[in-house]
Write an enzyme that holds these catalytic residues in place. Structure first.
Site, PDB file in Angstrom:
ATOM      1  CD  GLU A 271      -2.381  -1.302   2.812  1.00  0.00           C
ATOM      2  OE1 GLU A 271      -3.400  -1.982   2.943  1.00  0.00           O
ATOM      3  OE2 GLU A 271      -1.853  -0.693   3.776  1.00  0.00           O
ATOM      4  CB  CYS A 340      -4.309  34.401  13.042  1.00  0.00           C
ATOM      5  SG  CYS A 340      -4.700  35.602  11.780  1.00  0.00           S
TER       6      CYS A 340
HETATM    7  C1  LIG Z   1      -1.247   5.859   5.408  1.00  0.00           C
HETATM    8  C2  LIG Z   1      -1.314   4.428   5.102  1.00  0.00           C
HETATM    9  C3  LIG Z   1      -0.555   3.885   4.048  1.00  0.00           C
HETATM   10  C4  LIG Z   1       0.382   4.704   3.201  1.00  0.00           C
HETATM   11  O1  LIG Z   1       1.496   5.174   3.890  1.00  0.00           O
HETATM   12  P1  LIG Z   1       2.659   5.922   3.086  1.00  0.00           P
HETATM   13  O2  LIG Z   1       3.648   6.264   4.122  1.00  0.00           O
HETATM   14  O3  LIG Z   1       2.050   7.125   2.457  1.00  0.00           O
HETATM   15  O4  LIG Z   1       3.181   4.959   2.078  1.00  0.00           O
HETATM   16  C5  LIG Z   1      -0.691   2.548   3.779  1.00  0.00           C
HETATM   17  N1  LIG Z   1      -1.524   1.761   4.511  1.00  0.00           N
HETATM   18  C6  LIG Z   1      -2.256   2.236   5.529  1.00  0.00           C
HETATM   19  C7  LIG Z   1      -3.161   1.336   6.277  1.00  0.00           C
HETATM   20  C8  LIG Z   1      -2.168   3.588   5.858  1.00  0.00           C
HETATM   21  O5  LIG Z   1      -2.901   4.054   6.875  1.00  0.00           O
END
Ligand SMILES: *Cc1c(COP(=O)(O)O)cnc(C)c1O
Length: 412
Positions: A271, A340
């Site tokens: 991911e 601000c």
């Molecule tokens: C935020 C997140 C990602 C992505 O993280 P990066 O540091 O942007 O690669 C992947 N998986 C989950 C579950 C996340 O919450």
């Protein structure tokens, strides 16, 4: 070719001079390179080719529909962490079979949406959520494939505000609880694997290796129907001059080595968010004022923490470049926004030339967690976004107007 570079004294994004975009669309303006985005996707696909994972772009890094469409066209799936992100991914054309849903506080309404859309995997982050999902799945008569998001209790050396995998973190399920949950007889759902995401900007793959030991240890105790491993994101991006070249390849190698010793083949998911989009973007700003403040030149620009929150939220570093290159003397400079709040700085203690009203600057590497974290604070409309594709460009989100700010309020 570099995505952002000076050509004859002007800062370009691919073949387009950024000052042309600032003139045409105004500032603050987020600009992204489609070519760089496609290249980043190609890199991660190539690095992981042998492991053949479902690569799910983490929508929260940047949820613009045009950008999501490009990811979709390149064959990526999507990692969403809210019903809104699930909706955005679907609007961009994503096949539900390529969507995975994590998130620590999913509501019944969000779980119902995930069930109705029949998405690929729901990553559950607590016992409460799993019981709720089992009940809702029975009511909706759809049997979801579910991953347990484990909290492996590891702490990579990253900023404490972007850690997610240590024991006290709110994310994921402890191993003890996960063992209990796996033994329970779930009536309406299929537990089919585990998920981890131990944080962002993971500086090197050793913490992934330590996490894999723990997570695969758990998975070995599970029946063969547990055939999926989601390894999350967190691949680092070089905001300053960190050596992160080939991080996809380094991480893939560590994963491949460790997985080769696992007794059965697994379906993999990764991911990546930041690493696919951060370096595609720059934020263009216009100087409003410049003043002497002690030993510093403090330059006030037209977008601050409302436009780019990362420096105020995590002390994040972003390079700052004038759109017009100069070889004039530079001075120690703070770059501040118009909001601000005394934390409203985009950069501190940089060397920049003398700047004055209407000069233009670019804040670099702002494609990830820039626009997606922007707010209306101080009743400032959200900026526009432009996509550059080689020698052409288009507006991909119009600038908000003042009327947009009150569009949803109800008059009393
Ligand atoms: C935020 C997140 C990602 C992505 O993280 P990066 O540091 O942007 O690669 C992947 N998986 C989950 C579950 C996340 O919450």
């Amino acid at each position: 070719m570099n995505t952002f570079q000076y050509i004859k004294g002007k800062l370009f994004c691919d073949q387009i001079p950024l000052d042309d975009l600032a003139s045409e669309f105004g500032t603050p303006l987020y600009v992204y390179s489609a070519e760089r985005l496609r290249e980043n996707v190609t890199h991660v696909q190539a690095a992981y080719a042998k492991l053949n994972p479902l690569i799910c772009y983490a929508v929260k890094a940047n949820e613009n529909l045009a950008l999501l469409q490009i990811f979709n066209e390149k064959g990526l799936g999507f990692d969403v962490v809210s019903g809104g992100e699930l909706h955005r991914a679907r609007r961009a054309g994503a096949n539900p079979n390529r969507i995975v849903f994590a998130g620590v506080g999913k509501t019944d309404a969000e779980l119902i949406l995930a069930l109705q859309e029949k998405i690929n995997k729901i990553s559950v982050e607590s016992a409460d959520e799993l019981y709720a999902l089992d009940r809702l799945a029975g009511e909706l008569n759809h049997r979801p494939s579910v991953l347990l998001r484990l909290n492996p209790d590891v702490a990579p050396d990253t900023h404490r505000h972007i850690l997610t995998g240590n024991a006290e973190s709110k994310f994921g399920i402890s191993l003890d609880v996960a063992h209990e949950l796996r033994k329970h007889d779930w009536k309406n759902l299929d537990l089919c694997g585990v998920h981890f995401h131990i944080g962002s900007q993971i500086p090197d793959p050793t913490s992934i290796s330590a996490t894999l030991d723990i997570v695969l240890g758990f998975l070995e105790a599970c029946p063969p129907s547990w055939d999926t491993l989601d390894m999350g994101g967190g691949f680092p991006v070089g905001y300053e001059n960190e050596r992160v070249v080939n991080s996809f390849a380094d991480f893939a190698k560590v994963a491949a080595n460790r997985l080769a010793r696992f007794p059965r083949p697994l379906n993999l998911i990764i991911e990546p968010g930041r690493s696919l989009i951060a370096d595609t973007g720059a934020l263009l700003l216009t100087v409003q004022a410049s003043k002497e403040t002690g030993a510093y030149q403090t330059v006030i620009v037209d977008g601050g923490m409302n436009t780019l929150l990362r420096p105020a939220l995590y002390d994040a570093h972003h390079h700052v470049l004038p759109l017009q290159e100069t070889n004039k003397d530079t001075y120690p400079t703070h770059l501040a926004g118009p909001v601000c709040e005394s934390t409203d700085y985009l950069a501190r203690d940089r060397q920049l030339p003398e700047l004055s009203r209407n000069d233009k600057l670019a804040v670099m590497t702002t494609g990830a967690y820039g626009y997606s974290m922007a707010s209306h604070y101080n009743a400032r409309p959200l900026p526009a976004e432009v996509l550059v594709d080689g020698d052409s460009y288009q507006l991909i989100r119009r600038r908000e107007k003042h009327e947009d700010l009150d569009g949803l309020d109800l008059h009393i």
